[in-house]
Design a protein around this motif. Structure first.
Motif, mmCIF file in Angstrom:
data_model
loop_
_atom_site.group_PDB
_atom_site.id
_atom_site.type_symbol
_atom_site.label_atom_id
_atom_site.label_comp_id
_atom_site.label_asym_id
_atom_site.label_seq_id
_atom_site.Cartn_x
_atom_site.Cartn_y
_atom_site.Cartn_z
ATOM 1 N N ARG A 111 0.815 -1.196 -0.129
ATOM 2 C CA ARG A 111 -0.028 0.005 0.157
ATOM 3 C C ARG A 111 0.862 1.383 -0.016
ATOM 4 O O ARG A 111 0.298 2.441 -0.014
ATOM 5 C CB ARG A 111 -0.986 -0.096 1.025
ATOM 6 N N SER A 112 2.090 1.120 0.125
ATOM 7 C CA SER A 112 2.899 2.129 0.207
ATOM 8 C C SER A 112 3.141 2.993 -1.418
ATOM 9 O O SER A 112 3.396 2.506 -2.133
ATOM 10 C CB SER A 112 4.560 1.807 0.579
ATOM 11 N N SER A 113 2.597 4.320 -1.219
ATOM 12 C CA SER A 113 2.714 5.011 -2.533
ATOM 13 C C SER A 113 3.783 5.207 -2.945
ATOM 14 O O SER A 113 4.123 5.308 -4.314
ATOM 15 C CB SER A 113 1.858 6.394 -2.368
ATOM 16 N N CYS A 114 4.859 5.346 -2.216
ATOM 17 C CA CYS A 114 6.268 5.788 -2.571
ATOM 18 C C CYS A 114 6.752 4.523 -3.336
ATOM 19 O O CYS A 114 7.607 4.579 -4.267
ATOM 20 C CB CYS A 114 7.296 6.101 -1.407
ATOM 21 N N SER A 115 6.707 3.289 -2.793
ATOM 22 C CA SER A 115 7.041 2.070 -3.458
ATOM 23 C C SER A 115 5.983 1.697 -4.706
ATOM 24 O O SER A 115 6.736 1.283 -5.647
ATOM 25 C CB SER A 115 6.675 0.784 -2.463
ATOM 26 N N TRP A 116 5.076 2.071 -4.632
ATOM 27 C CA TRP A 116 4.333 1.863 -5.897
ATOM 28 C C TRP A 116 4.812 2.771 -6.909
ATOM 29 O O TRP A 116 4.571 2.265 -8.148
ATOM 30 C CB TRP A 116 2.756 2.154 -5.335
ATOM 31 N N ARG A 117 5.208 3.834 -6.632
ATOM 32 C CA ARG A 117 5.866 4.801 -8.104
ATOM 33 C C ARG A 117 6.961 4.026 -8.728
ATOM 34 O O ARG A 117 6.944 3.890 -9.754
ATOM 35 C CB ARG A 117 6.493 5.597 -7.514
ATOM 36 N N VAL A 118 7.572 3.303 -7.768
ATOM 37 C CA VAL A 118 8.815 2.751 -8.305
ATOM 38 C C VAL A 118 8.391 1.203 -9.060
ATOM 39 O O VAL A 118 8.996 0.950 -10.124
ATOM 40 C CB VAL A 118 9.804 2.477 -7.320
ATOM 41 N N ARG A 119 7.280 0.606 -8.562
ATOM 42 C CA ARG A 119 6.924 -0.488 -9.077
ATOM 43 C C ARG A 119 6.530 -0.305 -10.393
ATOM 44 O O ARG A 119 6.273 -1.043 -11.353
ATOM 45 C CB ARG A 119 5.548 -1.145 -8.276
ATOM 46 N N VAL A 135 8.013 -5.408 3.284
ATOM 47 C CA VAL A 135 8.545 -4.783 4.423
ATOM 48 C C VAL A 135 7.175 -4.366 5.062
ATOM 49 O O VAL A 135 6.370 -3.327 4.565
ATOM 50 C CB VAL A 135 9.434 -3.632 4.383
ATOM 51 N N HIS A 136 6.711 -5.126 6.183
ATOM 52 C CA HIS A 136 5.304 -4.648 6.641
ATOM 53 C C HIS A 136 5.284 -3.374 7.501
ATOM 54 O O HIS A 136 6.027 -3.440 8.567
ATOM 55 C CB HIS A 136 4.748 -5.703 7.444
ATOM 56 N N LEU A 137 4.628 -2.388 6.967
ATOM 57 C CA LEU A 137 4.611 -1.086 8.065
ATOM 58 C C LEU A 137 3.979 -0.822 9.155
ATOM 59 O O LEU A 137 4.046 -0.063 10.018
ATOM 60 C CB LEU A 137 4.318 -0.044 6.936
ATOM 61 N N VAL A 138 3.208 -1.851 9.411
ATOM 62 C CA VAL A 138 2.277 -1.835 10.413
ATOM 63 C C VAL A 138 2.631 -2.919 11.609
ATOM 64 O O VAL A 138 2.638 -2.828 12.611
ATOM 65 C CB VAL A 138 0.823 -1.765 10.033
ATOM 66 N N ARG A 139 2.827 -4.213 11.121
ATOM 67 C CA ARG A 139 2.860 -5.404 11.798
ATOM 68 C C ARG A 139 4.237 -5.272 12.872
ATOM 69 O O ARG A 139 5.013 -4.723 12.498
ATOM 70 C CB ARG A 139 3.038 -6.649 11.076
ATOM 71 N N ASP A 140 3.935 -5.813 14.155
ATOM 72 C CA ASP A 140 4.983 -5.813 14.934
ATOM 73 C C ASP A 140 5.864 -4.338 15.007
ATOM 74 O O ASP A 140 7.034 -4.125 15.285
ATOM 75 C CB ASP A 140 6.263 -6.799 14.551
ATOM 76 N N GLY A 141 5.010 -3.389 15.134
ATOM 77 C CA GLY A 141 5.387 -2.075 15.477
ATOM 78 C C GLY A 141 6.019 -1.276 13.920
ATOM 79 O O GLY A 141 6.571 -0.392 14.249
ATOM 80 N N GLY A 142 5.822 -2.422 13.103
ATOM 81 C CA GLY A 142 6.800 -1.595 11.706
ATOM 82 C C GLY A 142 7.993 -2.425 11.408
ATOM 83 O O GLY A 142 8.871 -1.889 12.139
ATOM 84 N N ASN A 172 17.823 1.669 5.105
ATOM 85 C CA ASN A 172 17.523 3.085 4.889
ATOM 86 C C ASN A 172 17.173 3.291 6.320
ATOM 87 O O ASN A 172 16.483 3.274 7.102
ATOM 88 C CB ASN A 172 16.122 2.855 4.372
ATOM 89 N N PRO A 173 18.445 4.220 6.588
ATOM 90 C CA PRO A 173 18.494 4.958 7.859
ATOM 91 C C PRO A 173 17.089 5.646 8.259
ATOM 92 O O PRO A 173 16.860 6.100 9.503
ATOM 93 C CB PRO A 173 19.698 5.573 8.074
ATOM 94 N N LEU A 174 16.394 6.106 7.251
ATOM 95 C CA LEU A 174 15.067 7.100 7.295
ATOM 96 C C LEU A 174 13.945 6.015 7.960
ATOM 97 O O LEU A 174 12.935 6.400 8.116
ATOM 98 C CB LEU A 174 14.692 7.811 6.329
ATOM 99 N N GLU A 175 14.283 4.658 7.687
ATOM 100 C CA GLU A 175 13.378 3.696 8.078
ATOM 101 C C GLU A 175 12.017 3.829 7.487
ATOM 102 O O GLU A 175 10.817 3.840 7.819
ATOM 103 C CB GLU A 175 13.077 3.656 9.777
ATOM 104 N N GLN A 176 11.921 3.902 6.190
ATOM 105 C CA GLN A 176 11.062 4.102 5.141
ATOM 106 C C GLN A 176 10.895 3.289 3.912
ATOM 107 O O GLN A 176 12.438 3.057 3.454
ATOM 108 C CB GLN A 176 10.770 5.420 4.644
ATOM 109 N N VAL A 177 10.043 2.729 3.404
ATOM 110 C CA VAL A 177 10.272 2.050 2.188
ATOM 111 C C VAL A 177 9.890 3.393 0.959
ATOM 112 O O VAL A 177 9.063 4.062 1.087
ATOM 113 C CB VAL A 177 9.011 0.686 1.985
ATOM 114 N N PRO A 178 10.518 3.124 -0.238
ATOM 115 C CA PRO A 178 11.073 1.719 -0.900
ATOM 116 C C PRO A 178 12.537 1.813 -0.439
ATOM 117 O O PRO A 178 12.973 2.866 -0.210
ATOM 118 C CB PRO A 178 10.909 1.865 -2.318
ATOM 119 N N ILE A 208 -0.881 8.115 -9.528
ATOM 120 C CA ILE A 208 -1.996 7.074 -9.407
ATOM 121 C C ILE A 208 -1.896 6.797 -7.888
ATOM 122 O O ILE A 208 -3.040 6.476 -7.413
ATOM 123 C CB ILE A 208 -1.947 5.939 -10.336
ATOM 124 N N PRO A 209 -0.803 6.677 -7.318
ATOM 125 C CA PRO A 209 -0.757 6.193 -6.041
ATOM 126 C C PRO A 209 -1.057 7.224 -4.996
ATOM 127 O O PRO A 209 -1.897 6.852 -4.053
ATOM 128 C CB PRO A 209 0.684 5.870 -5.569
#
Ligand SMILES: N[C@@H](CCC(=O)N[C@@H](CS)C(=O)NCC(=O)O)C(=O)O
Length: 216
Positions: free
Chosen positions: A13-21, A36-43, A54-60, A169-170
């Motif tokens: 569901r990550s719009s930033c990953s989706w752009r790259v896809r 990389v599950h952004l919600v499960r187990d605290g992310g 990624n030291p910013l802890e974000q996908v993609p 689109i995302p």
């Protein structure tokens, strides 16, 4: 480098990953998908293994051999240069800059303000978070609508798919998630309808990803 299969660290569901896809699908680049599950187990983005990418802890995050690249716009621009077939930027400087303008309106001017971590910090309860996202997405898309009224054909810029479309689109998906009234943005709506019929856009959508939940 050319022989390595690229890896995309992504969340369905990550719009930033989706752009790259979308870029990967448009350019018909084969890649390995790592969820990389952004919600499960605290992310999972906060876990040490991913933080090393990624030291910013974000996908993609995008990996090619021993090289790692983060930031969706940097990744998309890299793919455009490394895989020039099926170009996503016009050749001439002015249209090229206009496409990048739309990219920035979405990737810098809209999405970061409604990103999960910002939303969580800015607002405490769920209705307030929804209101926050709704406000910033509406504001961002209102600006994009004005520009598209000057530049759009079937796509954001003329009739050829560009990086602007990969970002639009995302963001429209996020708008729908937060019940933004898309009737206010007729050009965006028309362009989005066209893009959603294209194979690359269909392959990149959340429901086509391996980590799309079976019971969403
Ligand atoms: N500027 C970054 C933004 C990345 C970003 O905001 N990623 C979101 C998903 S679209 C994320 O990982 N959010 C999780 C979090 O903030 O904890 C990019 O374009 O790659």
């Amino acid at each position: 480098m050319a022989n390595d299969t690229p890896i995309l660290y992504s969340y369905f569901r990550s719009s930033c990953s989706w752009r790259v896809r979308i870029v990967l699908a448009h350019k018909q680049i084969k890649y390995e998908y790592k969820a990389v599950h952004l919600v499960r187990d605290g992310g999972e983005q906060h876990q040490a293994e991913f933080r090393a990418l990624n030291p910013l802890e974000q996908v993609p995050a995008f990996q090619l051999g021993d090289k790692v690249l983060t930031q969706s716009v940097a990744i998309m621009e890299f793919l455009e240069e490394q895989y020039p077939e099926h170009p996503l930027l016009p050749k001439d400087p002015w249209p090229r800059a206009k496409v990048r303008e739309i990219v920035e309106m979405i990737c810098s001017g809209t999405q970061p303000i409604q990103n999960l971590s910002v939303m969580n910090m800015a607002r405490e309860d769920l209705p307030e978070r929804v209101r926050w996202s709704h406000h910033w997405i509406t504001r961002g898309l209102a600006g994009v609508e004005v520009i598209l009224q000057q530049t759009a054909g079937q796509c954001c810029f003329g009739d050829h798919v560009t990086l602007a479309d990969c970002c639009l689109i995302p963001q429209v998906y996020n708008a729908n998630r937060f019940s933004v009234d898309m009737e206010a943005f007729p050009t965006i709506k028309r362009v989005a309808n066209h893009l959603q019929g294209l194979a690359a856009f269909q392959a990149a959508q959340p429901s086509a990803q391996p980590d799309y939940p079976t019971d969403p």
